[in-house]
Write an enzyme that holds these catalytic residues in place. Sequence first.
Site, mmCIF file in Angstrom:
data_model
loop_
_atom_site.group_PDB
_atom_site.id
_atom_site.type_symbol
_atom_site.label_atom_id
_atom_site.label_comp_id
_atom_site.label_asym_id
_atom_site.label_seq_id
_atom_site.Cartn_x
_atom_site.Cartn_y
_atom_site.Cartn_z
ATOM 1 N N GLU A 115 22.803 73.633 41.106
ATOM 2 C CA GLU A 115 22.288 74.380 39.756
ATOM 3 C C GLU A 115 20.920 74.101 39.297
ATOM 4 O O GLU A 115 20.099 73.385 40.184
ATOM 5 C CB GLU A 115 23.245 73.647 37.833
ATOM 6 C CG GLU A 115 23.956 74.360 37.675
ATOM 7 C CD GLU A 115 24.824 73.659 36.489
ATOM 8 O OE1 GLU A 115 24.168 72.453 35.833
ATOM 9 O OE2 GLU A 115 25.934 74.053 36.050
ATOM 10 N N HIS A 230 17.783 76.318 26.419
ATOM 11 C CA HIS A 230 18.418 76.814 27.637
ATOM 12 C C HIS A 230 17.771 78.667 27.933
ATOM 13 O O HIS A 230 18.050 79.522 26.664
ATOM 14 C CB HIS A 230 20.325 77.182 26.797
ATOM 15 C CG HIS A 230 20.888 77.265 28.476
ATOM 16 N ND1 HIS A 230 20.970 78.672 29.421
ATOM 17 C CD2 HIS A 230 21.514 76.760 28.818
ATOM 18 C CE1 HIS A 230 21.484 78.288 30.369
ATOM 19 N NE2 HIS A 230 22.018 76.903 30.260
ATOM 20 N N ARG A 276 14.126 74.085 34.382
ATOM 21 C CA ARG A 276 15.044 75.099 32.551
ATOM 22 C C ARG A 276 13.494 75.780 32.046
ATOM 23 O O ARG A 276 13.674 76.509 31.138
ATOM 24 C CB ARG A 276 15.774 74.325 32.327
ATOM 25 C CG ARG A 276 17.119 74.920 31.905
ATOM 26 C CD ARG A 276 18.924 74.272 30.901
ATOM 27 N NE ARG A 276 19.534 74.095 31.227
ATOM 28 C CZ ARG A 276 20.446 73.202 31.654
ATOM 29 N NH1 ARG A 276 20.566 72.903 30.162
ATOM 30 N NH2 ARG A 276 21.072 73.397 32.193
ATOM 31 N N HIS A 337 19.369 74.274 23.175
ATOM 32 C CA HIS A 337 20.296 73.890 23.717
ATOM 33 C C HIS A 337 20.525 72.418 23.956
ATOM 34 O O HIS A 337 21.571 72.280 23.424
ATOM 35 C CB HIS A 337 20.394 74.175 25.166
ATOM 36 C CG HIS A 337 21.474 73.767 26.107
ATOM 37 N ND1 HIS A 337 22.593 74.755 25.901
ATOM 38 C CD2 HIS A 337 21.320 73.437 26.862
ATOM 39 C CE1 HIS A 337 23.318 73.960 26.828
ATOM 40 N NE2 HIS A 337 22.840 73.670 27.629
ATOM 41 N N ARG A 372 16.196 67.252 30.193
ATOM 42 C CA ARG A 372 17.405 67.138 30.949
ATOM 43 C C ARG A 372 17.612 67.939 32.658
ATOM 44 O O ARG A 372 16.975 68.776 32.404
ATOM 45 C CB ARG A 372 18.728 66.741 29.899
ATOM 46 C CG ARG A 372 20.385 66.992 30.141
ATOM 47 C CD ARG A 372 20.797 66.938 28.809
ATOM 48 N NE ARG A 372 20.667 68.335 29.152
ATOM 49 C CZ ARG A 372 21.560 68.907 29.191
ATOM 50 N NH1 ARG A 372 22.595 69.053 29.757
ATOM 51 N NH2 ARG A 372 21.449 70.214 28.746
HETATM 52 C C1 LIG Z 1 27.411 75.435 25.170
HETATM 53 C C2 LIG Z 1 27.036 74.584 25.559
HETATM 54 C C3 LIG Z 1 27.203 73.974 27.146
HETATM 55 C C4 LIG Z 1 26.799 73.328 27.535
HETATM 56 N N1 LIG Z 1 26.843 73.538 28.801
HETATM 57 C C5 LIG Z 1 27.326 71.965 29.819
HETATM 58 C C6 LIG Z 1 27.163 71.942 31.145
HETATM 59 O O1 LIG Z 1 27.717 72.627 31.524
HETATM 60 N N2 LIG Z 1 27.635 69.749 31.746
HETATM 61 C C7 LIG Z 1 26.762 69.477 30.525
HETATM 62 O O2 LIG Z 1 26.197 68.068 31.173
HETATM 63 N N3 LIG Z 1 25.884 69.412 29.145
HETATM 64 C C8 LIG Z 1 26.287 70.306 28.843
HETATM 65 N N4 LIG Z 1 26.236 70.816 27.221
HETATM 66 C C9 LIG Z 1 25.907 69.420 26.598
HETATM 67 C C10 LIG Z 1 26.844 68.844 26.709
HETATM 68 O O3 LIG Z 1 28.257 69.747 26.356
HETATM 69 C C11 LIG Z 1 26.848 67.759 25.514
HETATM 70 O O4 LIG Z 1 25.699 67.419 25.190
HETATM 71 C C12 LIG Z 1 27.965 66.808 24.871
HETATM 72 O O5 LIG Z 1 29.026 67.618 25.526
HETATM 73 C C13 LIG Z 1 27.723 65.550 23.918
HETATM 74 O O6 LIG Z 1 28.900 65.437 23.967
HETATM 75 P P1 LIG Z 1 28.971 63.754 22.500
HETATM 76 O O7 LIG Z 1 30.009 63.504 23.232
HETATM 77 O O8 LIG Z 1 27.466 63.301 22.220
HETATM 78 O O9 LIG Z 1 28.947 64.929 21.121
HETATM 79 P P2 LIG Z 1 29.739 66.031 20.874
HETATM 80 O O10 LIG Z 1 30.501 67.162 22.195
HETATM 81 O O11 LIG Z 1 29.159 67.483 20.433
HETATM 82 O O12 LIG Z 1 30.464 65.848 19.355
HETATM 83 C C14 LIG Z 1 29.831 65.671 18.996
HETATM 84 C C15 LIG Z 1 31.202 64.974 17.891
HETATM 85 O O13 LIG Z 1 30.396 64.353 16.657
HETATM 86 C C16 LIG Z 1 31.249 64.814 15.122
HETATM 87 N N5 LIG Z 1 30.356 64.712 14.313
HETATM 88 C C17 LIG Z 1 29.371 65.169 14.112
HETATM 89 N N6 LIG Z 1 29.155 64.989 13.084
HETATM 90 C C18 LIG Z 1 29.472 64.329 12.311
HETATM 91 C C19 LIG Z 1 29.863 63.558 10.889
HETATM 92 N N7 LIG Z 1 28.308 63.946 9.429
HETATM 93 N N8 LIG Z 1 30.918 63.197 10.889
HETATM 94 C C20 LIG Z 1 32.076 62.712 12.103
HETATM 95 N N9 LIG Z 1 31.305 63.553 13.364
HETATM 96 C C21 LIG Z 1 30.893 64.090 13.134
HETATM 97 C C22 LIG Z 1 31.820 66.190 15.988
HETATM 98 O O14 LIG Z 1 33.294 66.783 14.547
HETATM 99 C C23 LIG Z 1 32.614 65.829 16.901
HETATM 100 O O15 LIG Z 1 33.043 65.744 17.255
HETATM 101 C C24 LIG Z 1 26.562 72.310 27.096
HETATM 102 C C25 LIG Z 1 26.278 72.359 26.158
HETATM 103 C C26 LIG Z 1 26.424 73.772 25.166
HETATM 104 C C27 LIG Z 1 26.447 73.673 23.807
#
Ligand SMILES: Cc1cc2nc3c(=O)[nH]c(=O)nc-3n(C[C@H](O)[C@H](O)[C@H](O)COP(=O)(O)OP(=O)(O)OC[C@H]3O[C@@H](n4cnc5c(N)ncnc54)[C@H](O)[C@@H]3O)c2cc1C
Length: 524
Positions: A115, A230, A276, A337, A372
Amino acid sequence: MKPPLKKVDFLVIGGGVAGLRVAIELAPKGSVLVLTKDKLTESSTEYAQGGVAVALSDEDEVSIHYEDTIKAGDGLCREKAVRILVEEGPGLIRELISWGAAFDREGSKLSFTMEAAHSRKRILHSRGDATGREIERVLIKKARSFPSISRYDFANTLDLIVQDGRCIGASVLRGDSVINIFAKAVILATGGAGQVYSRTTNPMIATGDGIAIAHRAGALLVDMEFIQFHPTTLYSPAAPQFLLSEAMRGEGAVLRNIDGKKFMPEYHEMAELAPRDAVTRAILSEMIKTKAKHVYLDLTHMDKDFIKRRFPRIYSTCLQYNIDITEEMVPVSPAAHYIMGGVYTTIDGETNIRGLFAAGEVACTGVHGANRLASNSLLEGLVYGARTGRKASEYVQGGNAEIPHDVPNGCAQNGTMSDIDIEKTRSSLRQLMWERVGIIRCQDSLSVAKKWLGGKDMIMDMPFNDRRGFELKNMMTVAALIAESALLRRGSVGAHFRSDYRERGENWQKHTACQKDRAADWID
Ligand SMILES: Cc1cc2nc3c(=O)[nH]c(=O)nc-3n(C[C@H](O)[C@H](O)[C@H](O)COP(=O)(O)OP(=O)(O)OC[C@H]3O[C@@H](n4cnc5c(N)ncnc54)[C@H](O)[C@@H]3O)c2cc1C
């Protein structure tokens, strides 16, 4: 009247990769309640496509992953945090595989792809482009194996409860009622804030709640100006802003402007595989030059069966909108993103508020610096989720975390809906952020945004008790913090690009910091 209350040992707010990994670490230590705002699988983690970066291939080394991450971070990574990420990452991935994660293989060996800005093939993927879904599946299965972990889905955290400088719980909207949940330690894992922009790859849950909630509670926030855009999301008025993974360029897809001309080599020596921010600005520049709303991602020279096998989810999604990516060029344009900044944490997930921890995209460990490196955030969720879980459990075992017997009324609020048009304001805010605080910013554009936000700042203090209302309040807060930090940084570093200050500028190696009732300032 006091709202109903519940007590647990650990309250984990968020059920993506970070929240689940925290919960699994905590499960043997006490009762854990995981809150999600929507259904459990509605998270950025679930939609992550390209993969997870980890130095596990024969041709790779932890030190090279470290160098690539530092280079992408453009001088602002916390080196210690990066070292932890790359060194502990392989162990966490092996553990995930032992729990059942099925990463794609070539024969019996794990298959790694390339990547942007990685100097080795180090991206593990699953079912082609469904890596996040696989990680979420395995973590959910593992979490379910612990009776000590329970879950409230559709539970909207409104605010943290802080008493005598210690976080002791959160007030949460569940159905029509607000409940106060008290805990010995609270862990924020609420993900990112992409929804503050009108063009974003992020799911609807990503409204920056955790950042705004932490800010209201007095947490220190850092590096809020650094938003990663992105380069390639599907551009079609009829289609959602669906991400076309970086891995497509890693496998050989090229960018062309609307006249069909390849342009990346003119902008960067790494062409399609440039970082990016460089690709994003090049695309924007071509769009302006050609007066077009998009450019094209071209895979038509690649083997058709390979494309369908390697990117099955992207292939079938585009087909739903009558675009066959094996036959025709795909219209793409950039979208917000990832947020590199967020709630300041130590390398163990501690915030400046006792009893409050943070992990994943909501947190800023400094691992991503100003930009990132692709596919480092799923790894961050695993590594820092586990570390944060360990620290939260140590904190509780240290004995200073008992829940008070006489628990306070908390901050459950009886919201009143004012005459604000929530949907209209939300849409104006998102457009404003895209146009004025987006890929390219300047004093004038940021000042316009600041003025607009200042004119509506009463929304940030309103007690809303419905999801769209409190999301708007949180989005306004996050937007104001991004704009303020972007105004402070008079220079261009990483993903933050100011057309009026193209050089790095004074203080460039410092970090911007925001805290309630204080103007944004610099910290080391
Ligand atoms: C389309 C897309 C593709 C991506 N591709 C990649 C990739 O290939 N590789 C990579 O490393 N990263 C990738 N990323 C980035 C990565 O997916 C995210 O940074 C990472 O998954 C974030 O994980 P997290 O657990 O911090 O948050 P999330 O996975 O977003 O989880 C957040 C959680 O918090 C909860 N929440 C939010 N607000 C509240 C509230 N007020 N009360 C209760 N619960 C709440 C939500 O319901 C959810 O369960 C991508 C992101 C996107 C959007």
